[in-house]
Design a protein around this motif. Structure first.
Motif, short mmCIF file in Angstrom:
data_model
loop_
_atom_site.label_atom_id
_atom_site.label_comp_id
_atom_site.label_asym_id
_atom_site.label_seq_id
_atom_site.Cartn_x
_atom_site.Cartn_y
_atom_site.Cartn_z
N GLY A 123 10.90 -32.89 10.98
CA GLY A 123 11.04 -32.01 12.13
C GLY A 123 10.85 -32.72 13.46
N GLU A 124 11.28 -32.04 14.53
CA GLU A 124 11.08 -32.53 15.89
C GLU A 124 9.64 -32.30 16.36
OE1 GLU A 124 14.18 -31.25 18.72
OE2 GLU A 124 15.22 -30.46 16.96
N ILE A 125 8.99 -31.35 15.73
CA ILE A 125 7.60 -31.04 16.06
C ILE A 125 6.79 -31.01 14.77
CG2 ILE A 125 6.02 -29.26 16.95
CD1 ILE A 125 8.27 -28.41 18.85
N LEU A 126 5.63 -31.67 14.80
CA LEU A 126 4.70 -31.62 13.68
C LEU A 126 3.64 -30.58 13.99
CD1 LEU A 126 4.07 -35.45 13.13
CD2 LEU A 126 5.85 -34.02 12.11
N MET A 127 3.31 -29.75 13.02
CA MET A 127 2.23 -28.79 13.20
C MET A 127 1.29 -28.90 12.02
SD MET A 127 2.46 -24.91 14.55
CE MET A 127 1.00 -24.04 15.14
#
Length: 341
Positions: A84-88
């Motif tokens: 993903g473009e963002i890690l959460m």
């Protein structure tokens, strides 16, 4: 007008023997309003049926460590596998509110200077239980609520969203750290970006149910932060970090308790005044607790909070002694994981 597609968010869930809450965690991720979401569970050598629980959710990717290696290793493994473009990063004992991912994404999208978003715990525990659990949950909600906005010096890793490009610059978590990895990464993050704490990103958390386990964690987390603050020459952080910034008065009150026996009854005023000072220093917190739980609960809350504060004092003392006597302990933060220039 060209529509901008929503970014893929890779939610990384480190887990060790939390099968019961993992089910609730993954169910909450399934209900997120943001799409698309990639869910990666890293099972860190669990001996319960955690892996089977994760595999029962369609689309969830399950990774395993060969042996239990700690949350830093598990989170790093998940981040390496993420697309993903963002890690959460979301702990397996947290169930996010349906809009949590969407809100974190919106903050990162609309405010380019923000390099990470930390979420808060709801005031209500994920699973009802003991007074200790409720106290721990409510206290940490207050602690994060009071810190809302730009933060430095600590990082809540239980609910943490970071753009992948930022993580490439500041990650990974130090695999040798299991209780203080947030402070370590926080320093690298805040050197380059703003870190935002917000209650707009929220989740229900299942905290420790027993006093023994809760106090054990408080003691350990305090103790292992000592080399971080001393190595970074942040001596003030020794008494203001941990879990309470107002513990010193309670430690002095406890230390002065023998005075009436040694010097006469009049000296009883000293520990009483110090205890009053400790209570007044957290007056805002107690007003908040009274507003949401009532006066009777607040008295019990203050009693347990005093016990926690004294435990922090013991952790500081033991950590300082260990710092003086153990070269290995002093060097805990000297070796850093490789990060991008």
């Amino acid at each position: 007008m060209v529509a901008v597609s929503a970014p893929l968010v890779s939610v990384i869930v480190p887990n060790y023997n939390y099968a019961r809450t993992l089910r609730l965690c993954l169910a909450a991720l399934r209900e997120q309003t943001h799409r698309p979401v990639e869910v990666i569970v890293v099972d860190d050598g669990s001996t319960d049926d955690s892996a089977a629980v994760a595999e029962s959710f369609p689309g969830v990717r399950v990774l395993r460590t060969p042996v239990n290696s700690g949350p830093s290793v598990a989170r790093n493994l998940g981040a390496e596998a993420a697309t993903g473009e963002i890690l959460m990063f979301v702990d397996s004992d947290v169930a996010l509110a349906p809009d949590a991912v969407a809100t974190a994404v919106a903050i990162l999208r609309d405010e380019p200077g923000v390099g990470a978003v930390c979420g808060n715990y709801d005031t209500v525990p994920l699973i009802d239980g003991t007074f200790t659990k409720d106290y721990r949950n409510l206290y940490r909600h207050w602690y994060f609520r009071a810190a809302e906005g730009s933060i430095t010096g600590f990082l809540s890793t239980a609910i943490l969203a970071v753009p992948t490009r930022v993580w490439a610059q500041v990650g990974p978590f130090n695999p040798r750290l299991t209780q203080s990895e947030g402070a370590d990464v926080s320093e690298r993050l805040t050197d380059r970006y703003e870190v935002r704490m917000t209650t707009r990103v929220i989740g229900r958390h299942d905290d420790d149910a027993t006093l023994r386990v809760a106090l054990g964690k408080v003691f350990t987390r305090t103790r292992v932060h000592i080399p971080f603050f001393l190595h970074r020459r942040r001596v003030v952080g020794v008494v203001t970090s941990a879990e309470s910034g107002t513990g010193l008065a309670s430690w002095l009150a406890a230390a002065s308790t023998p005075l009436p026996l040694l010097a006469g009854p009049a000296w009883a005023a000293v520990p009483l005044l110090l205890l009053a000072l400790w209570l007044l220093s957290d007056a805002r917190m107690y007003r908040y607790v009274r507003a949401v739980r009532g006066p009777g609960y607040t008295l019990r809350f203050a009693g347990l909070h005093l016990l926690v504060s004294l435990t922090i004092g013991v952790g500081v003392a033991v950590g300082l002694v260990q710092w003086l006597l153990s070269r290995r302990f002093r060097r805990l933060y000297e070796e850093q994981p490789a990060v991008a220039a």
